[in-house]
Scaffold this active site. Structure first.
Site, mmCIF file in Angstrom:
data_model
loop_
_atom_site.group_PDB
_atom_site.id
_atom_site.type_symbol
_atom_site.label_atom_id
_atom_site.label_comp_id
_atom_site.label_asym_id
_atom_site.label_seq_id
_atom_site.Cartn_x
_atom_site.Cartn_y
_atom_site.Cartn_z
ATOM 1 C CG HIS A 70 -1.892 -1.125 1.236
ATOM 2 N ND1 HIS A 70 -3.011 -1.138 0.436
ATOM 3 C CD2 HIS A 70 -1.900 -2.287 1.916
ATOM 4 C CE1 HIS A 70 -3.686 -2.264 0.655
ATOM 5 N NE2 HIS A 70 -3.029 -2.986 1.546
ATOM 6 C CB CYS A 108 -3.275 3.313 -3.611
ATOM 7 S SG CYS A 108 -3.956 1.650 -3.545
#
Length: 115
Positions: free
Chosen positions: A22, A34
């Site tokens: 992430h 992201c």
């Protein structure tokens, strides 16, 4: 951090890629790093299917932030060439994100192991 690994075969063609982790650029739902990496990579997989009829082997785990994609061997030359253009395009888009947000995304390459 998002880790992108692109695997090339002995002739330099992209054989597979994996994206894991992430970005932690912003809170969930507002993380442009992201979102960008996801849109580019999922878009490449969708484009491969739509433009060539080839369905790449994929593994996706949204909770873990994992996407793996593998291109089958022994595809006809025309499909293989289209797929490579799409995958190289994906790489350059991800590279652009990395150049701007390098603290949150990293691209590495490895060579396919010969069996």
């Amino acid at each position: 951090m998002i880790d992108v690994t692109i695997t090339r075969n002995e002739t330099g063609l992209i054989r597979s890629f994996s994206i894991s982790g992430h970005a932690f650029f912003a809170e969930r739902g507002k993380d442009i790093v992201c979102a960008g990496a996801s849109a580019v990579s999922i878009g490449a997989i969708n484009a491969i299917h739509e433009m060539t009829g080839v369905v790449p082997l994929t593994e996706i785990d949204y909770d873990e932030g994992l996407l793996r994609c593998e291109i089958q061997d022994n595809l006809p030359a025309q499909e293989r060439e289209k797929i490579q253009v799409l995958l190289e395009g994906m790489y350059f888009q991800l590279k652009t994100i990395e150049e701007e947000y390098g603290q949150h995304i990293r691209i590495t390459f490895k060579n396919q192991e010969v069996e």
